[in-house]
Design an enzyme around this catalytic site. Sequence first.
Site, PDB file in Angstrom:
ATOM      1  N   TYR A 133       5.464 -35.548   9.778  1.00  0.00           N
ATOM      2  CA  TYR A 133       6.429 -35.618  10.878  1.00  0.00           C
ATOM      3  C   TYR A 133       6.494 -37.054  11.418  1.00  0.00           C
ATOM      4  O   TYR A 133       5.521 -37.571  11.974  1.00  0.00           O
ATOM      5  CB  TYR A 133       6.082 -34.632  12.000  1.00  0.00           C
ATOM      6  N   HIS A 176       0.135 -28.657   3.306  1.00  0.00           N
ATOM      7  CA  HIS A 176       1.500 -28.404   3.801  1.00  0.00           C
ATOM      8  C   HIS A 176       2.305 -27.473   2.894  1.00  0.00           C
ATOM      9  O   HIS A 176       3.086 -26.652   3.354  1.00  0.00           O
ATOM     10  CB  HIS A 176       2.223 -29.738   4.001  1.00  0.00           C
TER      11      HIS A 176
HETATM   12  N1  LIG Z   1       4.777 -25.726   7.471  1.00  0.00           N
HETATM   13  C1  LIG Z   1       6.042 -26.058   7.290  1.00  0.00           C
HETATM   14  O1  LIG Z   1       6.510 -26.293   6.165  1.00  0.00           O
HETATM   15  C2  LIG Z   1       6.941 -26.136   8.501  1.00  0.00           C
HETATM   16  C3  LIG Z   1       8.329 -26.177   8.319  1.00  0.00           C
HETATM   17  C4  LIG Z   1       9.148 -26.211   9.453  1.00  0.00           C
HETATM   18  C5  LIG Z   1       8.553 -26.218  10.724  1.00  0.00           C
HETATM   19  N2  LIG Z   1       7.203 -26.218  10.869  1.00  0.00           N
HETATM   20  C6  LIG Z   1       6.563 -26.267  12.223  1.00  0.00           C
HETATM   21  O2  LIG Z   1       7.104 -25.227  13.014  1.00  0.00           O
HETATM   22  C7  LIG Z   1       7.692 -25.769  14.206  1.00  0.00           C
HETATM   23  C8  LIG Z   1       8.853 -24.916  14.658  1.00  0.00           C
HETATM   24  O3  LIG Z   1       9.843 -24.803  13.656  1.00  0.00           O
HETATM   25  P1  LIG Z   1      11.249 -25.603  13.708  1.00  0.00           P
HETATM   26  O4  LIG Z   1      11.120 -26.798  14.565  1.00  0.00           O
HETATM   27  O5  LIG Z   1      11.673 -25.755  12.289  1.00  0.00           O
HETATM   28  O6  LIG Z   1      12.259 -24.545  14.317  1.00  0.00           O
HETATM   29  P2  LIG Z   1      12.315 -23.584  15.615  1.00  0.00           P
HETATM   30  O7  LIG Z   1      11.126 -23.737  16.464  1.00  0.00           O
HETATM   31  O8  LIG Z   1      12.673 -22.243  15.082  1.00  0.00           O
HETATM   32  O9  LIG Z   1      13.614 -24.138  16.350  1.00  0.00           O
HETATM   33  C9  LIG Z   1      13.660 -25.410  16.915  1.00  0.00           C
HETATM   34  C10 LIG Z   1      15.088 -25.625  17.400  1.00  0.00           C
HETATM   35  O10 LIG Z   1      15.431 -24.648  18.381  1.00  0.00           O
HETATM   36  C11 LIG Z   1      15.833 -25.263  19.599  1.00  0.00           C
HETATM   37  N3  LIG Z   1      15.270 -24.427  20.673  1.00  0.00           N
HETATM   38  C12 LIG Z   1      13.977 -24.381  21.090  1.00  0.00           C
HETATM   39  N4  LIG Z   1      13.821 -23.454  22.054  1.00  0.00           N
HETATM   40  C13 LIG Z   1      15.035 -22.897  22.251  1.00  0.00           C
HETATM   41  C14 LIG Z   1      15.510 -21.885  23.123  1.00  0.00           C
HETATM   42  N5  LIG Z   1      14.690 -21.277  23.985  1.00  0.00           N
HETATM   43  N6  LIG Z   1      16.819 -21.557  23.060  1.00  0.00           N
HETATM   44  C15 LIG Z   1      17.662 -22.181  22.192  1.00  0.00           C
HETATM   45  N7  LIG Z   1      17.278 -23.147  21.339  1.00  0.00           N
HETATM   46  C16 LIG Z   1      15.969 -23.509  21.365  1.00  0.00           C
HETATM   47  C17 LIG Z   1      15.280 -26.671  19.546  1.00  0.00           C
HETATM   48  O11 LIG Z   1      16.094 -27.603  20.204  1.00  0.00           O
HETATM   49  P3  LIG Z   1      15.528 -28.506  21.432  1.00  0.00           P
HETATM   50  O12 LIG Z   1      14.359 -29.297  20.897  1.00  0.00           O
HETATM   51  O13 LIG Z   1      16.705 -29.353  21.793  1.00  0.00           O
HETATM   52  O14 LIG Z   1      15.143 -27.547  22.507  1.00  0.00           O
HETATM   53  C18 LIG Z   1      15.300 -26.967  18.050  1.00  0.00           C
HETATM   54  O15 LIG Z   1      16.588 -27.408  17.662  1.00  0.00           O
HETATM   55  C19 LIG Z   1       8.073 -27.190  13.765  1.00  0.00           C
HETATM   56  O16 LIG Z   1       8.378 -28.033  14.856  1.00  0.00           O
HETATM   57  C20 LIG Z   1       6.853 -27.574  12.983  1.00  0.00           C
HETATM   58  O17 LIG Z   1       5.782 -27.902  13.868  1.00  0.00           O
HETATM   59  C21 LIG Z   1       6.385 -26.149   9.776  1.00  0.00           C
END
Ligand SMILES: NC(=O)c1ccc[n+]([C@@H]2O[C@H](COP(=O)([O-])OP(=O)(O)OC[C@H]3O[C@@H](n4cnc5c(N)ncnc54)[C@H](OP(=O)(O)O)[C@@H]3O)[C@@H](O)[C@H]2O)c1
Length: 277
Positions: free
Chosen positions: A53, A111
């Site tokens: 990241y 990862h």
């Molecule tokens: N292991 C892997 O391969 C992998 C892959 C992907 C992700 N991850 C981890 O998982 C975490 C979460 O997944 P993600 O970031 O992909 O997606 P997510 O948490 O499902 O969604 C994040 C998105 O949703 C928005 N959001 C957050 N809270 C909200 C709410 N209450 N209402 C409406 N929209 C909202 C955020 O925008 P704002 O920031 O503008 O609020 C952002 O655009 C990542 O940050 C990372 O740490 C791991």
Amino acid sequence: MRNVKLPSGREMPVIGLGTWRMGEHRERFAREADVIRAALDLGVRLIDTAEMYGEGGAEEVIGEAIRGRRDDVYLVSKFYPHNASRSGVIDACERSLRRLACDTIDLYLLHWPGSVPLEQTFEGLHELQAQGKIRDFGVSNFNLADLESLPATEQAQLGCNQVFYNLAHREVEWEVAGWCRERGVPLMAYSPLDQASGMLRDPALAEVAARHDATPAQVALAWLLQQPDTVVIPKSSQIDRIRENFGAVELRLDADDLAALDAAFPPPDGPVRIGMR
Ligand SMILES: NC(=O)c1ccc[n+]([C@@H]2O[C@H](COP(=O)([O-])OP(=O)(O)OC[C@H]3O[C@@H](n4cnc5c(N)ncnc54)[C@H](OP(=O)(O)O)[C@@H]3O)[C@@H](O)[C@H]2O)c1
């Protein structure tokens, strides 16, 4: 805060903060660190990150945010598959620790599956554990065949499998979730809000949310939190949303809610691999 138990007997909080897309722009560092500090003030106790990241930038932001309060946080980080050799994982971990400005990572994950023989990876992970540089280790994006390819002794020690899992993507339920549960390996659901896709605008989600005076995001997270031994790591850079998401821990869905959500977002009915974001 509710916790989930790892096979080691240690515990981690059921909800945390994701940090993908943080640390990518220097000019946003201070604000992003403020957001993480505010999340800790709200009671968020788990932070998920990765060397990927912002190519280390997210870990630097976290290092700044947790200065003087390391003990408040359960830290999860991940290393690239191309750093999964014995010496590669040790070096990657030491770089992450420098950026995080602390001595230990609580849970350190591969990862995604790569081509380095896993025996080498585990040698490095055990060495890091013996040196106190990590507490537990685990994997991410592992399908059933990947999990079964692990040496049996390591299968029993996995701190988690971090997987793409949300209401709209239930592929993990076909076989991966069962494998993990049989061994007491927690699932850590990433992209639990499906990255704020159309899922959050689904009428069934809105209806269940209205019944509980909650928001669709809270229902989506509460649904995951009602799956056994499942941790969620929603990401937001907005403190109001972090508060909202954190509030999902208090929400209890009843049988009617769960049936309505199953009808709108059915589980897989045949063999399917988990996806990756
Ligand atoms: N292991 C892997 O391969 C992998 C892959 C992907 C992700 N991850 C981890 O998982 C975490 C979460 O997944 P993600 O970031 O992909 O997606 P997510 O948490 O499902 O969604 C994040 C998105 O949703 C928005 N959001 C957050 N809270 C909200 C709410 N209450 N209402 C409406 N929209 C909202 C955020 O925008 P704002 O920031 O503008 O609020 C952002 O655009 C990542 O940050 C990372 O740490 C791991």
